[in-house]
Design a protein around this motif. Structure first.
Motif, short mmCIF file in Angstrom:
data_model
loop_
_atom_site.label_atom_id
_atom_site.label_comp_id
_atom_site.label_asym_id
_atom_site.label_seq_id
_atom_site.Cartn_x
_atom_site.Cartn_y
_atom_site.Cartn_z
N GLU A 11 -11.29 -28.61 21.73
CA GLU A 11 -11.96 -29.94 20.94
C GLU A 11 -12.19 -28.97 20.06
N THR B 255 -14.62 -35.90 18.10
CA THR B 255 -16.08 -35.10 18.50
C THR B 255 -16.52 -35.67 19.63
N ASP B 256 -15.51 -36.84 20.27
CA ASP B 256 -16.81 -37.69 20.67
C ASP B 256 -16.45 -37.88 22.19
N GLY B 257 -15.70 -36.56 22.53
CA GLY B 257 -15.22 -36.39 24.04
C GLY B 257 -14.94 -37.09 25.04
N SER C 231 -18.09 -30.93 20.03
CA SER C 231 -18.66 -32.16 20.32
C SER C 231 -19.21 -32.66 19.87
#
Length: 274
Positions: A124, A108-110, A128
Motif C-alpha cells: 500500500e 488506502t481502503d485496505g 492505509s
C-alpha cells in the motif's frame, strides 16, 4: 479482451497496479469529481475546503476536527461497503495461476486484504486508513499501528467535524491516519510491505505482465511505474472505462471496462475457479 487473456494466460509473473477506480465500484469515492465530493460533504463546500486541503498534514495541525472528520467518514464508508468480485478474481490469479505475483496499490481502503489477499502480497504505497501514526513521525517511538475501530472518533455529519480525536499513547500528541498525504514529509514508510515488494521484484525480475487498473492519471504513481516496466519489456494491460486514462501510459492492451467486469471475465476465460 482475447489478447489480454492470451498474455495473462502465458505469463508466469504479474504485477497488479491498482488505483482509485478499482475501489470506486465498491462505493469508495475517488474525490476527483468535485461535484460528487461536494454532494458527500456540503459542510466543506461552505468552508471552501477541498479534498487536497483536508488530506494534508497541515490540516491536522490547523483544523484537526475537520481533517479527522474527513478520514473518519472514509473509515465508516469503507466499513459499510465491501470489495467487489474483481478483487476475488485477482486473488484467484495470485493463488491459482501465476508463479510470482504482487499487488502495488495506491488505494488506502485496505480492500485487497479485506478481500482475502495475503498481507505479504500487497504494498500500500500511499498507506492505509486502517493504520494510525503519530503526528511526530519518526520523532516518536509510536510510529504507526493497526487500528480498525469503527467508530474511531465522534462525527457530526452535518458540520463534518470530529470529536474525541485519537491521541498518541507514547507522547500524548495527536494521531493521524497512516496515509501519504499531499505535502507530507512526516509519513513513515511501511518497511514490511516495501521489503516484500522489493523481494517480489528480485524473484520475478521484470514481470511478464503488469495490469494497470483504475488509474485516472491524476495521481500517476502506478502509471509511471507501468511506463518504466514497459520500457524494460513488460507487457502492460490497462483496465479503465475512461479512455483519457491512457494519457500517461500507452498500454499494449486497453480494456475499456470497469475492474469488476474485466477481471471476472478474464478469470472466466482462463477457466480459473473464483
Amino acid at each position: 479482451m482475447n489478447k489480454a487473456v492470451d498474455i495473462i494466460g502465458s505469463a508466469r509473473s504479474c504485477l497488479f497496479l491498482t488505483s482509485a477506480g478499482m475501489s470506486a465500484e465498491s462505493g469508495i469515492p475517488t474525490f476527483r469529481d468535485k461535484e460528487g465530493y461536494w454532494r458527500n460533504f456540503p459542510a466543506y463546500k461552505n468552508l471552501k475546503l477541498e479534498a487536497v486541503d483536508l488530506a494534508n498534514p497541515r490540516s491536522f495541525k490547523t483544523r484537526p476536527s475537520h481533517a479527522w472528520a474527513f478520514y473518519e467518514w472514509r473509515r465508516r464508508n469503507a466499513k459499510e461497503n465491501k470489495p467487489h468480485e474483481g478483487y476475488t478474481a485477482i486473488n484467484s490469479l495470485i493463488d491459482n495461476h501465476f508463479e510470482n505475483s504482487f499487488i502495488h496499490t495506491t488505494n488506502t481502503d485496505g480492500y485487497h486484504m479485506t478481500s482475502g489477499t495475503s498481507a505479504d502480497h500487497v504494498y500500500e504505497i500511499h498507506g492505509s486508513i486502517w493504520r494510525l501514526q503519530c503526528m511526530a513521525g519518526l520523532g516518536c517511538s509510536y510510529t504507526y499501528e493497526e487500528n480498525e475501530d469503527v467508530p474511531l472518533c465522534g462525527l457530526d455529519y452535518d458540520m463534518m467535524t470530529a470529536s474525541n480525536l485519537p491521541m498518541c499513547p507514547k507522547c500524548g500528541g495527536l494521531l493521524r491516519p497512516h496515509v501519504l498525504m499531499f505535502g507530507d514529509f512526516d509519513y513513515v514508510e511501511h518497511a514490511y510491505q516495501y521489503n516484500n515488494f522489493r523481494d517480489f521484484l528480485e524473484r520475478a525480475g521484470i514481470p511478464d505482465v503488469a495490469i494497470l487498473i483504475g488509474s485516472s492519471g491524476s495521481v500517476p504513481t502506478n502509471d509511471y511505474l507501468a511506463v518504466r516496466l514497459q520500457a524494460s519489456g513488460c507487457k502492460i494491460i490497462t483496465i479503465n472505462p475512461d479512455e483519457s486514462s491512457l494519457r500517461v501510459c500507452k498500454p499494449d492492451v486497453y480494456i475499456q471496462s470497469g475492474a469488476r467486469a474485466a477481471m471476472t471475465e478474464i478469470v472466466r476465460e482462463l477457466r480459473i475457479k473464483i
